[in-house]
Enzyme design. Sequence first.
Site, PDB file in Angstrom:
ATOM      1  CG  ASP A  15      39.160 -30.934   4.941  1.00 31.42           C
ATOM      2  OD1 ASP A  15      38.667 -30.788   6.223  1.00 31.42           O
ATOM      3  OD2 ASP A  15      39.469 -30.455   4.189  1.00 31.42           O
ATOM      4  CE  LYS A  57      41.834 -32.157  12.245  1.00 30.97           C
ATOM      5  NZ  LYS A  57      41.812 -32.197   9.967  1.00 30.97           N
ATOM      6  CD  GLU A  62      41.884 -34.838   7.849  1.00 29.97           C
ATOM      7  OE1 GLU A  62      42.690 -34.686   7.728  1.00 29.97           O
ATOM      8  OE2 GLU A  62      40.953 -34.074   8.894  1.00 29.97           O
ATOM      9  CG  ASP A  88      45.859 -34.562   3.798  1.00 27.16           C
ATOM     10  OD1 ASP A  88      46.391 -34.082   4.173  1.00 27.16           O
ATOM     11  OD2 ASP A  88      45.454 -35.240   4.823  1.00 27.16           O
TER      12      ASP A  88
END
Lengths: 653, 184
Positions: A19, A82, A179, A201
């Site tokens: 992850d 990211k 994800e 999430d």
Amino acid sequence: MALLHIHDPAAAPSPIGIDLGTTHSVVSWVPPVGQPVAIADCDGKTLVPSVVHYAPDGNVLVGEPALLKSDEAPQETLRSVKRWMGKSAAEVQHLTGSYRLDGTETRFVKVVLGDGRQITPVEVSADILREMKNRALDELGGVGPAVITVPAYFDDAQRQATRDAAQLAGLEVLSLLNEPTAAALAYGLAEKKDGTFLVYDLGGGTFDVTVLILDDGVFQVKSTGGDSQLGGDDMDRALVSMVLQQQDTALSELTPQEQVRLHTQCREAKHQLTDRGEVTITWDRSGAQGSESHTTSITREMFESTILPLVEQTLNSCDAALKDAGVAAPSLDGVILVGGATRTPLVRTRLEKQLGQAPMHAVDPDLVVAMGAALQADMLADRAGDSHRASNDALLLDVLPLSLGIETMGGVVENILPRNTPIPARRAQVFTTYADNQTGFELHVLQGERELAADCRSLSRFTLRGIPPMPAGMARLEVVFEVDGSGMLSVQASEQRTGVSQQVDVEPSHGLSETDMERMLTEAFERGDEDVKKRLVAQRRVEAQRVLSALDSALGSDGHLLTDDEQPAIQTAKQALLVSLKGQDPEAMRQRLEELDAVSKPFAGRRMEAAIAGALRGESVGHVEEQTADARGIDSHLPPPPNTNPEKLSSKE
Amino acid sequence: MNNPFEQLGIRPDLTIAIADLDRAYRAAQRSLHRSSDTRNRDQEQARLNHAYRTLKDIPARYHWALESLLGGGTEMETPPDQDFLFEMMEIKEELESLSATEDKAPLEQLSTRLSGKALEMEQQLAQELNASLSVPQGARESATSVDPGLLQRHAHWKYLRRLAEEAKRAMAPPTTPSSTPGSP
């Protein structure tokens, strides 16, 4: 050999799941017997902060050691990269805080370190991935191929950047995995329990909500949505603003070091407020008289009222996703929490209140994605080695996150593949010419939810030329949109009467910043009604202009085809239409248009028959081919004709 | 013409519930996924997705049914009946004046009435169309023998359906009302 499935690291290194998160990264694997486990370092920590420090001597630190350097060397310590993956400098300018950027000449952004060295987000991510790989090596003795997770919202450029980073880190990538799907896998839902689930999430930097149905190993994503620039980091930032506001201080009055320290303090306060009612933080501000120290106490209530708007925003996204999925909250079989920010008590209570059920939290929300990735890696690696297992592997049916369409006359967007269309998908739509003797079409491919082209993201423009002159409305331009399983779009256009065709490949989200995506989605929801009316008025005007100009040219050239009583009836209807066009009422325009259409229909019919007869007589096959060949030439000198946007005719598969 | 029901492996039924459609869709995708033949898998998947999309969207579902019964190339747009149009205009005016008032109860009544009427017409259409669709393609009489009123009933239903949706929208404005007592 299928009989022996004994784990032997020397023979076949274990596949791993990673992850690669905005704030933290986790690596996990599946032992020969049992459930997936996250790999810890010698201190027992499984979360690696996604922070990389580039020391002047060339040394690279990743994770906790890098975090320790962020106070003294903020310019050389990179975090949250990211958010910059697959982006240009202009797109991420507002996200980079005190970092210096370069990338004016290249497609993708670069960060400039204090000593002038330049580094790309792909390299930074590669350094994080290398650290994860080393962790796995220490623990397992060998590392097999990997599954790396990405947000469902990641576009092609971002996914490609992630793959590139893995390659740089020397990892073999089995697959990228969304994800939310990874989280669902980790809950073992594919095997144990079928039903409808909502995956909430809330990561460090992104918020994704996905509604999916699990049914005998098939994951059907019903809808996906979110706020791709909203996460736990924003809670920290909101807290920083609140603290500063209390002291009447602007962020810019602090030095970069002081900013980082205050930020860290606020983040820790947020974590502590999960089980405590009040936290006191200390922070510094250097002024003319030197550094002064402030003490601020933050209660749970203050924190919650500060972050409430952010939480509300996520709940609205949940509502929208449920609505898109056609699922009512009470019929959900479970709510899955992902991301450390979901530990915030306010998030859990508000979510429970909104959805009418307590979220599931059996699996650690920080580790759940990596564990799902490890399961998928295990399945995929097994599949490669043993074809019997192929039938057990989970199937994911995913959807398009944003609508794709083309611009038609009047700047109106015609959606060809709407948001949440299952992919891969293929759809053709037929358009026609707007003006008499129009020899080209300009095709403008767009992405977004708004009704007008100017408000959507432009993906590509191309021109189809070489169509033989025909009366308006005679040409049949077929536009085919094709999106493959990974979300890549290709567009093909052809004029069906002549066979003139052209094809372009489009990266659907290339250059589309996440902010753009989020803004476009929010605006579409907020402005839906206004848009519809604007669109209708624009459409009707275009339609009316087309009808009027066609009528005028028809009356001029073929007036002899009119009967005596048609002439005055047409003039009256025409005047009425002109009056309605000056107003803003699309319904009135439609009615006047229909009336005019009705009175002129018999005449139009007689004229069309004559035109077709004429066209077939006048145009030889050789002539058509010549024109086509000319138009395909690179140096085609044909100027783009005016009003070349196509007009919608009909659609089919 | 491709029959989306056939592609998803189910009996043609225009009243199919979304949940059943979803199940059939997943089953079809699953068997495609598990088949050993990997050629053109993307295209096959796209075709299943298209069949699924056609049936999931109710107007598209009925449009397909009519088109397949009448044969391609038939003019599908039929002007609505004058009396019907007049009735609709009146309802539209009523809807507009009710939307402007504070009291939402009459609007809700109108909305329920419209949705009920649209559903009733939809069920009638479904019955008629289901009966014709169950006859195998080859055994069907020629397209011209299809009841000429069918197209018009279809047009009326579409009109009413839009109006019912408009009424629903008027009741729930697009700005999602926050259920919180307001942030400080």
